[in-house]
Design a protein around this motif. Structure first.
Motif, PDB file in Angstrom:
ATOM      1  N   GLU A  49     -29.731   9.298 -17.117  1.00 35.51           N
ATOM      2  CA  GLU A  49     -29.476  10.487 -17.939  1.00 35.51           C
ATOM      3  C   GLU A  49     -28.538  11.447 -17.226  1.00 35.51           C
ATOM      4  O   GLU A  49     -27.636  12.043 -17.843  1.00 35.51           O
ATOM      5  N   MET A  50     -28.720  11.585 -15.911  1.00 30.10           N
ATOM      6  CA  MET A  50     -27.851  12.492 -15.159  1.00 30.10           C
ATOM      7  C   MET A  50     -26.450  11.913 -14.982  1.00 30.10           C
ATOM      8  O   MET A  50     -25.465  12.664 -14.933  1.00 30.10           O
ATOM      9  N   ALA A  51     -26.348  10.599 -14.894  1.00 31.50           N
ATOM     10  CA  ALA A  51     -25.026   9.972 -14.836  1.00 31.50           C
ATOM     11  C   ALA A  51     -24.263  10.257 -16.133  1.00 31.50           C
ATOM     12  O   ALA A  51     -23.058  10.543 -16.119  1.00 31.50           O
ATOM     13  N   GLU A  52     -24.974  10.203 -17.258  1.00 34.36           N
ATOM     14  CA  GLU A  52     -24.356  10.532 -18.545  1.00 34.36           C
ATOM     15  C   GLU A  52     -23.945  11.996 -18.589  1.00 34.36           C
ATOM     16  O   GLU A  52     -22.858  12.338 -19.080  1.00 34.36           O
ATOM     17  N   LYS A  87     -33.888  16.444 -27.098  1.00 35.51           N
ATOM     18  CA  LYS A  87     -33.722  16.757 -28.513  1.00 35.51           C
ATOM     19  C   LYS A  87     -32.364  17.415 -28.762  1.00 35.51           C
ATOM     20  O   LYS A  87     -31.627  17.031 -29.684  1.00 35.51           O
ATOM     21  N   HIS A  88     -32.035  18.373 -27.937  1.00 29.38           N
ATOM     22  CA  HIS A  88     -30.784  19.109 -28.117  1.00 29.38           C
ATOM     23  C   HIS A  88     -29.579  18.248 -27.753  1.00 29.38           C
ATOM     24  O   HIS A  88     -28.571  18.240 -28.468  1.00 29.38           O
ATOM     25  N   TRP A  89     -29.675  17.538 -26.655  1.00 32.55           N
ATOM     26  CA  TRP A  89     -28.551  16.731 -26.191  1.00 32.55           C
ATOM     27  C   TRP A  89     -28.247  15.600 -27.173  1.00 32.55           C
ATOM     28  O   TRP A  89     -27.083  15.327 -27.466  1.00 32.55           O
ATOM     29  N   GLN A 149     -24.920  13.047 -31.333  1.00 40.27           N
ATOM     30  CA  GLN A 149     -24.819  12.496 -32.687  1.00 40.27           C
ATOM     31  C   GLN A 149     -23.747  13.224 -33.482  1.00 40.27           C
ATOM     32  O   GLN A 149     -22.962  12.613 -34.207  1.00 40.27           O
ATOM     33  N   ARG A 150     -23.703  14.536 -33.328  1.00 43.44           N
ATOM     34  CA  ARG A 150     -22.696  15.335 -34.038  1.00 43.44           C
ATOM     35  C   ARG A 150     -21.282  14.911 -33.623  1.00 43.44           C
ATOM     36  O   ARG A 150     -20.396  14.740 -34.465  1.00 43.44           O
ATOM     37  N   LEU A 175     -24.734  25.937 -24.004  1.00 45.21           N
ATOM     38  CA  LEU A 175     -26.114  26.448 -23.943  1.00 45.21           C
ATOM     39  C   LEU A 175     -27.067  25.364 -23.441  1.00 45.21           C
ATOM     40  O   LEU A 175     -28.018  25.656 -22.701  1.00 45.21           O
ATOM     41  N   ILE A 176     -26.826  24.129 -23.839  1.00 43.06           N
ATOM     42  CA  ILE A 176     -27.648  23.022 -23.334  1.00 43.06           C
ATOM     43  C   ILE A 176     -27.527  22.925 -21.820  1.00 43.06           C
ATOM     44  O   ILE A 176     -28.525  22.735 -21.108  1.00 43.06           O
ATOM     45  N   GLU A 177     -26.306  23.075 -21.313  1.00 39.53           N
ATOM     46  CA  GLU A 177     -26.113  23.000 -19.859  1.00 39.53           C
ATOM     47  C   GLU A 177     -26.841  24.132 -19.159  1.00 39.53           C
ATOM     48  O   GLU A 177     -27.455  23.941 -18.106  1.00 39.53           O
TER      49      GLU A 177
END
Length: 324
Positions: free
Chosen positions: A209-212, A264-266, A271-272, A289-291
């Motif tokens: 996940e962190m690599a992404e 959920k947010h990521w 997807q968007r 904001l996610i970051e």
């Protein structure tokens, strides 16, 4: 919905009416404006040759239009636009390109004498070329010193004044942002080392996940993609990743719980993007904001750029949906 042309040939198929209107409506508007403003259409200019450029004009058919200098990569042109907003953004980019053409020697000097350390460039070598990186950095610095005034330039005197001021100020800006970039790349290298260590093997889900996350932050062209001020936050984002990786060794269950709050947010952001949505101001705000939310959960001591919470993220997401 099937869209056909005058010869009954299918040109597009979509379930999204708004997307078709956006895609083909703008093409029709552009063609109409090109026809309406033929006397305004200019191409291949490399210096200000437009005299005094009015903010708006009336076309022969009585429509109001807004003239703007437009970026043509190695030159600039002139076009009419049917909205003030479109003309404003086009003019800003066009004037910036003309400034770049007017100070090629300065930009080349900065690119050659960038001052970024060999260690930082070794990290960058896994992402892209040094030449592309420093070129993007120089262009971003030009935007930083000129964009607040570029859109208001309407005559040769104003352009020459901005060119002189930009030439004078870009060196300091380049030095500042070059130092920021060097620190970012060195932090990126430390994150990469942790992700590629035994921790990556023992915690593949979290490290994947962190690599992404890292791939979305740092990639060839990222300097040109982000707003100039955003680079100043990157070191904090990467330091937060380091802190998370260090804590992951001690409590992987805690890490998984916190990641669930992020996912959920990521995922809906991804997807968007995957659906081909326009990357507008609302989506950009949501993405960063996610970051900041990641920082607040995994490295709270580093602080965040403004308040961030689940509630604020939901409000920002609604703004994304409302923006179309």
């Amino acid at each position: 919905i099937t869209l056909v042309n005058a010869d009954d040939e299918v040109v597009a198929v979509s379930r999204d009416v708004a997307e078709l209107q956006e895609r083909f409506g703008r093409k029709a508007q552009r063609k109409f404006m090109d026809q309406e403003g033929q006397e305004w259409n200019r191409d291949g200019e490399t210096a200000w040759s437009f005299g005094v450029l009015p903010v708006s004009v009336d076309t022969p058919s009585g429509n109001r239009a807004w003239p703007a200098v437009v970026d043509q990569d190695n030159a600039v042109g002139l076009r009419l636009f049917d909205t003030h907003e479109d003309a404003w953004f086009a003019h800003l980019e066009g004037v910036r390109r003309l400034l770049g053409l007017g100070m090629k020697d300065k930009l080349r000097y900065l690119e050659k004498h960038h001052g970024i350390s060999r260690q930082a460039l070794m990290v960058w070598s896994t992402f892209g070329s040094t030449g592309a990186l420093v070129k993007d950095l120089a262009w971003t610095c030009l935007a930083a010193v000129s964009d607040t005034r570029s859109a208001e330039v309407r005559d040769g005197d104003a352009f020459e004044q901005l060119l002189a001021d930009s030439r004078s100020g870009i060196g300091r800006e380049f030095q500042k942002r070059g130092s920021e970039l060097e620190a970012v790349l060195e932090s990126c290298g430390r994150v990469q080392q942790l992700l590629n260590s035994e921790l990556g093997e023992s915690q593949p889900v979290a490290c994947g996940e962190m690599a992404e996350q890292l791939e979305d932050l740092v990639y060839e062209g990222f300097i040109a993609d982000i707003e100039p001020a955003r680079l100043g936050h990157y070191r904090r984002y990467l330091e937060a990743m380091q802190i998370r990786l260090e804590k992951l060794r001690l409590d992987p269950q805690r890490d998984a719980r916190l990641q669930d709050a992020i996912s959920k947010h990521w995922n809906r952001y991804l997807q968007r993007i995957g659906e081909g949505a326009v990357y507008d101001e609302a989506l950009d705000e949501y993405r960063w904001l996610i970051e900041e939310y990641r920082v607040s959960l995994f490295a709270q001591k580093l602080g965040t750029d403004g308040k961030v919470s689940e509630k604020r993220l939901e409000t920002a997401w609604q703004a994304v949906l409302e923006s179309g």
